[in-house]
Structure formats: structure tokens, C-alpha cells
Design a protein around this motif. Structure first.
Motif, short mmCIF file in Angstrom:
data_model
loop_
_atom_site.label_atom_id
_atom_site.label_comp_id
_atom_site.label_asym_id
_atom_site.label_seq_id
_atom_site.Cartn_x
_atom_site.Cartn_y
_atom_site.Cartn_z
N PRO A 1 1.46 -9.29 1.04
CA PRO A 1 2.93 -9.34 1.16
C PRO A 1 3.60 -8.00 0.88
O PRO A 1 4.56 -7.64 1.58
N THR A 2 3.13 -7.28 -0.12
CA THR A 2 3.76 -6.00 -0.44
C THR A 2 3.59 -5.02 0.71
O THR A 2 4.55 -4.34 1.10
N ARG A 3 2.38 -4.95 1.27
CA ARG A 3 2.16 -4.05 2.40
C ARG A 3 2.96 -4.47 3.62
O ARG A 3 3.46 -3.63 4.38
N ILE A 4 3.08 -5.75 3.82
CA ILE A 4 3.85 -6.25 4.97
C ILE A 4 5.32 -5.85 4.85
O ILE A 4 5.92 -5.38 5.81
N VAL A 5 5.89 -6.03 3.66
CA VAL A 5 7.31 -5.70 3.48
C VAL A 5 7.51 -4.19 3.58
O VAL A 5 8.45 -3.73 4.23
N VAL A 6 6.63 -3.40 2.95
CA VAL A 6 6.74 -1.95 3.04
C VAL A 6 6.52 -1.50 4.49
O VAL A 6 7.22 -0.60 4.99
N LEU B 1 13.72 6.70 -0.26
CA LEU B 1 12.85 6.36 -1.39
C LEU B 1 13.30 5.05 -2.04
O LEU B 1 12.47 4.23 -2.45
N PHE B 2 14.61 4.86 -2.12
CA PHE B 2 15.13 3.62 -2.68
C PHE B 2 14.75 2.43 -1.79
O PHE B 2 14.43 1.34 -2.30
N VAL B 3 14.79 2.63 -0.48
CA VAL B 3 14.41 1.56 0.44
C VAL B 3 12.96 1.13 0.19
O VAL B 3 12.66 -0.06 0.08
N PHE B 4 12.07 2.10 0.09
CA PHE B 4 10.66 1.76 -0.11
C PHE B 4 10.41 1.19 -1.50
O PHE B 4 9.57 0.29 -1.67
N ALA B 5 11.14 1.68 -2.50
CA ALA B 5 11.01 1.09 -3.83
C ALA B 5 11.47 -0.36 -3.82
O ALA B 5 10.82 -1.24 -4.42
N THR B 6 12.57 -0.63 -3.13
CA THR B 6 13.06 -2.00 -3.01
C THR B 6 12.07 -2.87 -2.25
O THR B 6 11.83 -4.03 -2.61
N ALA B 7 11.47 -2.29 -1.18
CA ALA B 7 10.49 -3.05 -0.41
C ALA B 7 9.29 -3.43 -1.27
O ALA B 7 8.76 -4.55 -1.16
#
Length: 433
Positions: free
Chosen positions: A94-99, A185-191
Motif C-alpha cells: 500500500p505504501t508503494r502504491i500510494v507513493v 517533498l511534502f506530497v511524498f511525505a504525505t503519501a
């Protein structure tokens, strides 16, 4: 008199566009022409319009050739191997999918079109979300965030701001590169946070016994007959070269994309008939936006040369404390995302932004900083949740969720990104606190 006429002109313009009484093209031309005639400027109005159009021509040209360039390379299949790679790497984590969703949206939005970004990213990733039972609001959120922070010299808000302030899109964009990286960076941290939360919610991958999802299809971006897989590396190097030339300011951005478009056509579609077909295929969106930008040039030309803009700014200056102009960009940056719920891009950038910029200038601020502050949220991070843009309904329709559910879930993250970028702009010295 002129200040009142100018204020009424802008209010009527906003009302006509927001209430959908006329198209932006009609409003941007018709409303200021009537105002100028009522102000007694007569046939001078035509000269004002030509002056404004002349100032806007390079920006309109940039958008036309950027649309053609990215459309041609999308037809040639430039993005498809990258999309396939992201889907393979994401697997069933799931984490890889969202990122991966955020990365794909960021990549596809390089063409500057929110609609294209959503049409490619969401269908490509949605099968993975459905297979694992992930919340589709998360897909809508990270896709919206990635597209929202990815304002570029050829995206609509940047072009509108540049047109309204009569500056180069690069003048607006270049100082914001560090700010935009902060937002990304914030987008990927949130993802990552959302992905881990989803993993916990569904009991984690190991507990479910799910196998890597390798069969989810990527969205077809072009007709197979148009793809040029052997030219992938060449097209990628060409794109890098166009970006490098444009950002380094060796030549004007419009020239970089004009030459890049010619090279892309000659490399991928050497036959004249094929070249004409590719141009025809992407002419409609390019023409529509170019027409809007030229109409905006006529609007700003009339507002500026009649003196209405000057008179409104002078009236506003008298009501604001001396020295407050330096803080206007910071305040506008904080408010820019919520303003997307009130103003559509044309009415804000062509009707409101020039007045704010002129007021800031007269109070000791810099008009360029006002435009940069607007780009931190107004129809950038704000466009995927605004009911004033069709792209918002595209997101919720493709994800199969309600608009209210999307807004409740996504607005806090988009607002946080906008506020973070505003403070980053202060730290990077783009505008003072």
C-alpha cells in the motif's frame, strides 16, 4: 470616476464568469470594451487592446507550443514505459502504491494539464486500490496534491499570472523552484503517511497474504500505431534538453518549445501528412487557451491604458497602512488556496491579481512577489477541489467518490501544502514576512 468604473468592471467580470453568464473569452473582451466606451475612450479602446495583446503574445505562444510538444511525445509513447515501471515497482505494498500514485501524477502533469494527469493516473492506479481494498479518497488526494504543487512555466496559473503582470513566466517560476521542491517533498511525505495508514487499516500485506499485483494494466496513452518505442531515449533526451534550455534562459521559453516541437515532429513523424495529423489532434486545447490568453491581454491592456487600474490602486493605497505592501505577498500566499473556492482562474488572475499587485507596489512591495504568492495556491493546490474547475469533477468521477467526501478528505492536505510553501517562500527569500 475611473476607480469606480474599474471596480465595477472587475465586479461585473467576476459575476459574469462565476455565474456562468458568458464564457471567459466573451467576458474578458466584452466587459472591458463596454467599460472603456462608457468611460469616453471611444476608438482609443482598440489601441489599448492591441497594446495588451502585444504584451501577451509570447505567453500565448508558449502555451500553444507546450501543448503541441507534450501531446506529440505522449502520442509517441514517451510516458508509457515510465508508467509501467511505476506499476511494477508498486506491487501490492500500500505504501508503494500510494507513493507511486503521487510520482505518476507528478510525471504526467509535466504537460501542464490537470485533466490529462487525472485521466492517465487514476485509471492506471485504481485497479491496485480496488484489488487491495485501499481507500479511493487516498488516490484522489495524492493525485490532486501532486498535480497541485506542480506549477510550471507552461501551466495555466503561471501563464495567467505572467500575462496579468506582463512578465515572463520564467521570472515568476525560477525563484519558486526551491519552494516547489519543498511542496513536492511534502506530497511524498504525505503519501508515505497515508500509505502506511492504509496498510494498517487493511491489516498489513503479510497478514492478507496478497501476492504482488503485476497484471493491473497501465492506461493507454496513445494509439499503438503512433508509438515510437525505439525513439524513447531520444525523446527523453530531447525533453531534458528543452527543459534545460528553457530554465537556463538561454533563449525565450516560447522559442525552446517551438524548436522542440519541430524536432519532435521530424523525429517521430517525418511524413508531412502525419505531422499535420498530430498538430490537428492537439490544436483544439492549444487554440482555446491561446484565445483566452489573448483576450486577457485585451482586458489588461484596456484596464491599464485607460487608467482604471491605476485609479483603483490609488484608492486602495489610501486605505492601507504605509509599509504594509511588503506583507501582502505573505498574506496572499496563506489565503491563495481557499481563494480557489471563490474565484475561477480567469477571474482571479485577470481581474483580481493586477489590482493586488498594483496596491502592493504602491505600498512598498513588489508586484512579482504577489504573482508568486498567488501561485502557491490559487488554482494550483486549489484547483483539484474547486467546484469552479471541471478537473475536480473528473477526479471524483474517475475515483467513484462524492465531491463532498473528496473535499473533506483532501482540503486539509492541500491547505497544509500551500501554507508550507508560503513559509518556504519566506525562508528562501522569495518574499518577506
Amino acid at each position: 470616476m475611473l476607480a469606480t468604473l474599474g471596480a465595477l468592471t472587475i465586479l461585473v467580470l467576476l459575476a459574469v464568469i462565476i455565474l456562468d453568464l458568458a464564457s471567459p473569452l466573451v467576458a474578458l473582451i466584452g466587459v472591458p470594451v463596454v467599460a472603456s466606451l462608457l468611460g469616453g475612450f471611444g476608438l482609443k479602446t482598440a489601441g489599448f487592446m492591441v497594446a495588451g495583446i502585444s504584451a501577451i503574445a509570447p505567453v500565448a505562444g508558449l502555451f500553444v507550443f507546450a501543448i503541441l510538444y507534450f501531446g506529440i511525445l505522449a502520442d509517441a509513447g514517451l510516458l508509457e514505459p515510465i508508467i509501467g515501471f511505476i506499476l511494477r515497482v508498486a506491487g501490492s505494498d500500500p505504501t508503494r502504491i500510494v507513493v507511486g500514485s503521487a510520482a505518476l501524477a507528478l510525471l504526467v502533469h509535466l504537460d501542464g494539464s490537470g485533466a490529462v494527469c487525472f485521466l492517465v493516473t487514476i485509471p492506471a492506479m485504481l485497479p491496485l486500490y480496488e484489488r487491495l481494498g485501499l481507500d479511493r479518497r487516498v488516490l484522489a488526494c495524492v493525485t490532486s496534491m501532486a498535480a497541485g504543487v506542480n506549477f510550471l512555466p507552461w501551466t495555466g496559473p503561471t501563464l495567467r499570472a505572467a500575462a496579468a503582470l506582463h512578465v515572463s513566466p520564467l521570472e515568476l517560476f525560477r525563484p519558486l523552484i526551491g519552494v516547489q521542491i519543498t511542496g513536492q517533498l511534502f506530497v511524498f511525505a504525505t503519501a508515505i503517511v497515508l500509505g502506511r495508514r492504509e496498510a494498517r487499516r487493511i491489516g498489513a500485506i503479510a497478514a492478507t497474504g496478497a501476492t504482488p499485483a503485476t497484471t493491473a494494466p497501465a492506461a493507454a496513452m496513445s494509439d499503438p500505431a503512433l508509438r515510437r518505442p525505439r525513439l524513447f531515449v531520444v525523446n527523453l533526451l530531447l525533453t531534458v534538453a528543452v527543459f534545460a534550455v528553457m530554465i537556463s534562459d538561454i533563449v525565450a521559453p516560447v522559442v525552446a518549445f517551438m524548436v522542440g516541437t519541430v524536432i519532435a515532429l521530424m523525429l517521430n513523424y517525418p511524413r508531412p501528412a502525419d505531422q499535420r495529423a498530430r498538430i490537428d489532434a492537439h490544436a483544439r486545447p492549444a487554440l482555446l487557451m491561446a484565445a483566452i490568453l489573448l483576450a486577457a491581454g485585451a482586458f489588461t491592456g484596456i484596464m491599464g491604458h485607460t487608467g482604471m487600474l491605476h485609479a483603483m490602486a490609488q484608492a486602495a493605497v489610501s486605505a492601507v497602512p504605509v509599509g504594509a505592501g511588503r506583507q501582502i505577498p505573505f498574506v496572499l500566499g496563506l489565503l491563495s488556496m481557499p481563494l480557489s473556492l471563490v474565484f475561477d482562474p480567469d477571474s482571479f488572475y485577470f481581474g483580481v491579481l493586477p489590482v493586488i499587485a498594483d496596491v502592493a507596489h504602491r505600498l512598498g512591495g513588489h508586484p512579482l512577489a504577489v504573482g508568486q504568492a498567488a501561485l502557491l495556491g490559487q488554482m494550483t493546490t486549489g484547483f483539484p477541489i474547486s467546484p469552479l474547475t471541471p478537473a475536480t469533477f473528473l477526479v471524483v468521477g474517475l475515483c467513484g467518490i462524492d465531491l463532498s467526501a473528496h473535499q473533506r478528505f483532501t482540503i486539509p492536505f492541500l491547505l497544509a501544502a500551500s501554507v508550507l510553501m508560503t513559509f518556504a517562500a519566506v525562508l528562501f527569500g522569495v518574499f518577506p514576512l
